[in-house]
Design a protein around this motif. Structure first.
Motif, PDB file in Angstrom:
ATOM      1  N   VAL A 163       0.874  -1.164   0.000  1.00  0.00           N
ATOM      2  CA  VAL A 163       0.000   0.000   0.000  1.00  0.00           C
ATOM      3  C   VAL A 163       0.914   1.216   0.000  1.00  0.00           C
ATOM      4  CG1 VAL A 163      -1.773   1.289   1.263  1.00  0.00           C
ATOM      5  CG2 VAL A 163      -1.782  -1.212   1.320  1.00  0.00           C
ATOM      6  N   LEU A 164       0.693   2.134  -0.938  1.00  0.00           N
ATOM      7  CA  LEU A 164       1.490   3.359  -1.000  1.00  0.00           C
ATOM      8  C   LEU A 164       0.594   4.562  -0.739  1.00  0.00           C
ATOM      9  CD1 LEU A 164       3.814   2.663  -4.073  1.00  0.00           C
ATOM     10  CD2 LEU A 164       4.343   2.427  -1.644  1.00  0.00           C
ATOM     11  N   ILE A 165       1.140   5.533  -0.036  1.00  0.00           N
ATOM     12  CA  ILE A 165       0.372   6.720   0.332  1.00  0.00           C
ATOM     13  C   ILE A 165       0.014   7.553  -0.894  1.00  0.00           C
ATOM     14  CG2 ILE A 165       1.326   6.787   2.657  1.00  0.00           C
ATOM     15  CD1 ILE A 165       3.153   9.091   1.719  1.00  0.00           C
ATOM     16  N   PRO A 173      10.046   5.450  -8.739  1.00  0.00           N
ATOM     17  CA  PRO A 173      10.785   4.196  -8.556  1.00  0.00           C
ATOM     18  C   PRO A 173      10.132   3.277  -7.513  1.00  0.00           C
ATOM     19  CG  PRO A 173      12.306   6.054  -8.630  1.00  0.00           C
ATOM     20  CD  PRO A 173      10.914   6.627  -8.585  1.00  0.00           C
ATOM     21  N   ALA A 174       9.464   3.858  -6.518  1.00  0.00           N
ATOM     22  CA  ALA A 174       8.796   3.031  -5.494  1.00  0.00           C
ATOM     23  C   ALA A 174       7.724   2.153  -6.122  1.00  0.00           C
ATOM     24  CB  ALA A 174       8.190   3.921  -4.416  1.00  0.00           C
ATOM     25  N   LEU A 179       6.033  -3.251  -8.309  1.00  0.00           N
ATOM     26  CA  LEU A 179       5.526  -4.093  -9.387  1.00  0.00           C
ATOM     27  C   LEU A 179       6.485  -5.225  -9.746  1.00  0.00           C
ATOM     28  CD1 LEU A 179       3.874  -1.386 -11.607  1.00  0.00           C
ATOM     29  CD2 LEU A 179       2.745  -3.171 -10.293  1.00  0.00           C
ATOM     30  N   LYS A 180       7.759  -5.064  -9.421  1.00  0.00           N
ATOM     31  CA  LYS A 180       8.746  -6.103  -9.714  1.00  0.00           C
ATOM     32  C   LYS A 180       8.883  -7.112  -8.583  1.00  0.00           C
ATOM     33  CE  LYS A 180      11.271  -3.138 -12.807  1.00  0.00           C
ATOM     34  NZ  LYS A 180      12.392  -2.214 -12.959  1.00  0.00           N
ATOM     35  N   ARG A 181       8.285  -6.818  -7.421  1.00  0.00           N
ATOM     36  CA  ARG A 181       8.390  -7.713  -6.278  1.00  0.00           C
ATOM     37  C   ARG A 181       7.741  -9.049  -6.566  1.00  0.00           C
ATOM     38  NH1 ARG A 181       6.317  -4.793  -0.964  1.00  0.00           N
ATOM     39  NH2 ARG A 181       6.484  -6.906  -0.191  1.00  0.00           N
ATOM     40  N   LYS A 182       8.377 -10.081  -6.119  1.00  0.00           N
ATOM     41  CA  LYS A 182       7.820 -11.438  -6.206  1.00  0.00           C
ATOM     42  C   LYS A 182       7.564 -11.918  -4.794  1.00  0.00           C
ATOM     43  CE  LYS A 182       8.346 -12.066 -10.642  1.00  0.00           C
ATOM     44  NZ  LYS A 182       7.243 -12.053 -11.532  1.00  0.00           N
ATOM     45  N   LEU A 183       6.385 -12.421  -4.554  1.00  0.00           N
ATOM     46  CA  LEU A 183       6.050 -12.943  -3.220  1.00  0.00           C
ATOM     47  C   LEU A 183       5.845 -14.433  -3.282  1.00  0.00           C
ATOM     48  CD1 LEU A 183       3.606 -10.220  -1.906  1.00  0.00           C
ATOM     49  CD2 LEU A 183       6.006 -10.473  -1.432  1.00  0.00           C
TER      50      LEU A 183
END
Length: 183
Positions: A163-165, A173-174, A179-183
């Motif tokens: 969640v971004l403010i 860049p945040a 979007l590139k994060r893999k969980l």
């Protein structure tokens, strides 16, 4: 004594899995779009979804331009859903001008019908926002809606993972890192 303790631990473990299994998946949710049609999030299964409390007026042109740039950068990999927040100024009488504003910029974003977005709305809070702001439902975050521009990221497996403010630029860049994060 050891056998009873093992049984107790197994029961606690099973109850924990049962609670996780009973959580509501984002894919079981649906909402009404700005035109009154029903949208089932199951149609987005397997795609990343970006939910954003959407800009409602031309004065938010910077945020609208960010949406255009974002959509050009991620045309097929992220489904965008713009949430029309009543607390942030959405009224049905402005529906035509809001749709025209988005169409005029060439923004292809699914827009929801107006909904209450803040948790203090209680049972009247929109079901999508209830899922996005309640750890009991999304198993990750429990925070209130933060206004126009706030972003909620759901991965391909339907998990809310970031969640971004509202003040975060959609082309920052945040956002790219999220979007590139893999969980």
């Amino acid at each position: 004594m050891k056998i009873e303790m093992k049984r107790l631990l197994v029961m606690v473990w099973l109850c924990g899995w049962a609670m996780i299994g009973n959580s509501q998946s984002i894919y079981t949710q649906s909402f009404t779009d700005i035109d009154g049609g029903s949208v089932s999030l199951s149609t987005y299964q397997g795609k990343k979804i970006l939910f954003m409390i959407a800009p409602l007026k031309e004065a938010d042109s910077l945020k609208l331009n960010e949406i255009v740039a974002f959509a050009a950068k991620y045309p097929d990999s992220v489904k965008m859903v713009g949430i029309m927040s009543i607390e942030d100024g959405y009224v049905d009488s402005n529906k035509a001008s809001i749709k025209s504003m988005y169409q005029g910029k060439g923004i292809n974003m699914v827009l929801t019908q107006g909904m209450l977005t803040h948790r203090d709305a209680g049972t009247n809070q929109g079901t999508i926002m209830k899922w996005l702001t309640s750890r009991a439902l999304n198993k990750r975050f429990s925070d209130d809606a933060g206004g126009v521009g706030q972003m909620f990221f759901v991965n391909e497996m339907g998990n809310l993972y970031s969640v971004l403010i509202a003040q975060t630029s959609l082309i920052s860049p945040a956002v790219d890192r999220n979007l590139k994060r893999k969980l």
